[in-house]
Design an enzyme around this catalytic site. Sequence first.
Site, PDB file in Angstrom:
ATOM      1  N   LYS A   1       0.837  -1.206   0.000  1.00  0.00           N
ATOM      2  CA  LYS A   1       0.000   0.000   0.000  1.00  0.00           C
ATOM      3  C   LYS A   1       0.871   1.255   0.000  1.00  0.00           C
ATOM      4  O   LYS A   1       2.091   1.175   0.236  1.00  0.00           O
ATOM      5  CB  LYS A   1      -0.945  -0.013   1.205  1.00  0.00           C
ATOM      6  CG  LYS A   1      -0.254   0.000   2.545  1.00  0.00           C
ATOM      7  CD  LYS A   1      -1.266  -0.125   3.669  1.00  0.00           C
ATOM      8  CE  LYS A   1      -0.552  -0.199   5.000  1.00  0.00           C
ATOM      9  NZ  LYS A   1      -1.316   0.366   6.081  1.00  0.00           N
TER      10      LYS A   1
ATOM     11  N   TYR B   1      16.433  29.894   7.166  1.00  0.00           N
ATOM     12  CA  TYR B   1      15.235  30.592   7.632  1.00  0.00           C
ATOM     13  C   TYR B   1      15.221  30.733   9.160  1.00  0.00           C
ATOM     14  O   TYR B   1      15.471  29.767   9.890  1.00  0.00           O
ATOM     15  CB  TYR B   1      13.980  29.832   7.205  1.00  0.00           C
ATOM     16  CG  TYR B   1      13.655  30.003   5.745  1.00  0.00           C
ATOM     17  CD1 TYR B   1      13.275  31.238   5.231  1.00  0.00           C
ATOM     18  CD2 TYR B   1      13.720  28.920   4.873  1.00  0.00           C
ATOM     19  CE1 TYR B   1      12.964  31.395   3.883  1.00  0.00           C
ATOM     20  CE2 TYR B   1      13.409  29.064   3.530  1.00  0.00           C
ATOM     21  CZ  TYR B   1      13.030  30.308   3.042  1.00  0.00           C
ATOM     22  OH  TYR B   1      12.728  30.460   1.717  1.00  0.00           O
TER      23      TYR B   1
HETATM   24  C1  LIG Z   1      -3.942  -3.855   8.347  1.00  0.00           C
HETATM   25  C2  LIG Z   1      -2.468  -3.744   8.163  1.00  0.00           C
HETATM   26  N1  LIG Z   1      -1.735  -4.860   8.029  1.00  0.00           N
HETATM   27  C3  LIG Z   1      -0.398  -4.825   7.871  1.00  0.00           C
HETATM   28  C4  LIG Z   1       0.283  -3.638   7.840  1.00  0.00           C
HETATM   29  C5  LIG Z   1       1.768  -3.642   7.704  1.00  0.00           C
HETATM   30  O1  LIG Z   1       2.329  -3.154   8.884  1.00  0.00           O
HETATM   31  P1  LIG Z   1       3.906  -2.967   9.016  1.00  0.00           P
HETATM   32  O2  LIG Z   1       4.281  -1.962   7.985  1.00  0.00           O
HETATM   33  O3  LIG Z   1       4.109  -2.458  10.399  1.00  0.00           O
HETATM   34  O4  LIG Z   1       4.487  -4.294   8.759  1.00  0.00           O
HETATM   35  C6  LIG Z   1      -0.430  -2.441   8.003  1.00  0.00           C
HETATM   36  C7  LIG Z   1       0.278  -1.169   7.986  1.00  0.00           C
HETATM   37  O5  LIG Z   1      -0.096  -0.149   8.479  1.00  0.00           O
HETATM   38  C8  LIG Z   1      -1.841  -2.495   8.167  1.00  0.00           C
HETATM   39  O6  LIG Z   1      -2.572  -1.375   8.315  1.00  0.00           O
END
Ligand SMILES: Cc1ncc(COP(=O)(O)O)c(C=O)c1O
Length: 369
Positions: free
Chosen positions: A35, A256
């Site tokens: 994602k 700045y």
């Molecule tokens: C539902 C879910 N599963 C898995 C993950 C993966 O988590 P991580 O990046 O801590 O491994 C996330 C990340 O936010 C998540 O929201």
Amino acid sequence: MSRPLIAHIDLDALRHNYRLAAGLAPDSLSVAVLKADAYGHGAVSCAKALAGLAPMFAVAAIEEAMALREAGIREPIVLLEGIFSADELALVESLELGMAIHSDWQLEAVLAWRPARPVMTWLKVDSGMHRLGFSPDRAAAVWKALKAAPEVVGDLHLMSHFATADSRDDRYFAQQREIIMALAEQLDAPLCVANSPSILAHVEAHGAINRPGVMLYGSDPLEQANDASQQLSPVMTLRSEIIAVRELGAGEPVGYGGRFVTSAPTRIGVVACGYGDGYDRHAVDGTPVLVDGQRCRLAGKVSMDMMTVDLTDMPQADIGSEVVLWGRSQAGTVLSVDEVATYCDTISYTLLTGVLPRVPRRYNGGHID
Ligand SMILES: Cc1ncc(COP(=O)(O)O)c(C=O)c1O
């Protein structure tokens, strides 16, 4: 000659980290979480690099899944937050996706649906994160309703998410784990609960399916590193160059607001990278950067396109010197994104996902996106 700032993505390191995640949980299926454009690394390139290794991918929303399908990714893809409206179910079917179900309206929509094939479904339970999911009290009834609809619901797993798996204090984690384990036992349900910190530090939370995210990109989410997390390798190197040098006397403000003031004659290097590229403006004076592989320190507030570093102890550094904001220098020294994040009062996740589109991504020294 173009602006020297590039995010170099090491796909071999990505594969190394995936193998580590999978090797730590040999009895689990490790779903690579892609994602947010693979945490800023480029979801399509990462998916292609993991093809043949990772049997399944996970994304947050249907648009992210669509981009992967359009790029020819054929592996199963699961929507971690499920659908956002009932009309997305048509795309779930045509793109052959799996999905989480976390709320009643989704449940109703899914049970009223007649897809051509049953769909992989993760029933999300709120074991204590208090973000998404059915309450543990309700979960058994929902599980049974889904089980009673085999024409809609294919492979069904119990999903939950831990709030504190990264913490040294594992009391709340244990509480959440107990809740979800008890439910899994009662329903004889396969589990999907482990994210990166759980995979790295809590073997007891590994399930039929695990969901590694940030560890795939080489960041260590644990409050206290362990043997496994120390084997992670950085995937992104955010690399730029010194584009100007200033010799200043004592008592001179830099940048700045004049936040940094020289206390002695000081050599300041100007780096082509700023918050307009996604580098965090909250970085304090002293935030480490690597110049020609050597650690030196941020001096002055980060500007939109530039930042300033103290080169006083590096007389050999000059215009064109390599600057690594995080990742691995050409000399081989590493500055972890986790360390930089602590100086910005944030976590690696925000730095990695925050690298903006104007920064070109170069993959293994080859193609640029
Ligand atoms: C539902 C879910 N599963 C898995 C993950 C993966 O988590 P991580 O990046 O801590 O491994 C996330 C990340 O936010 C998540 O929201």
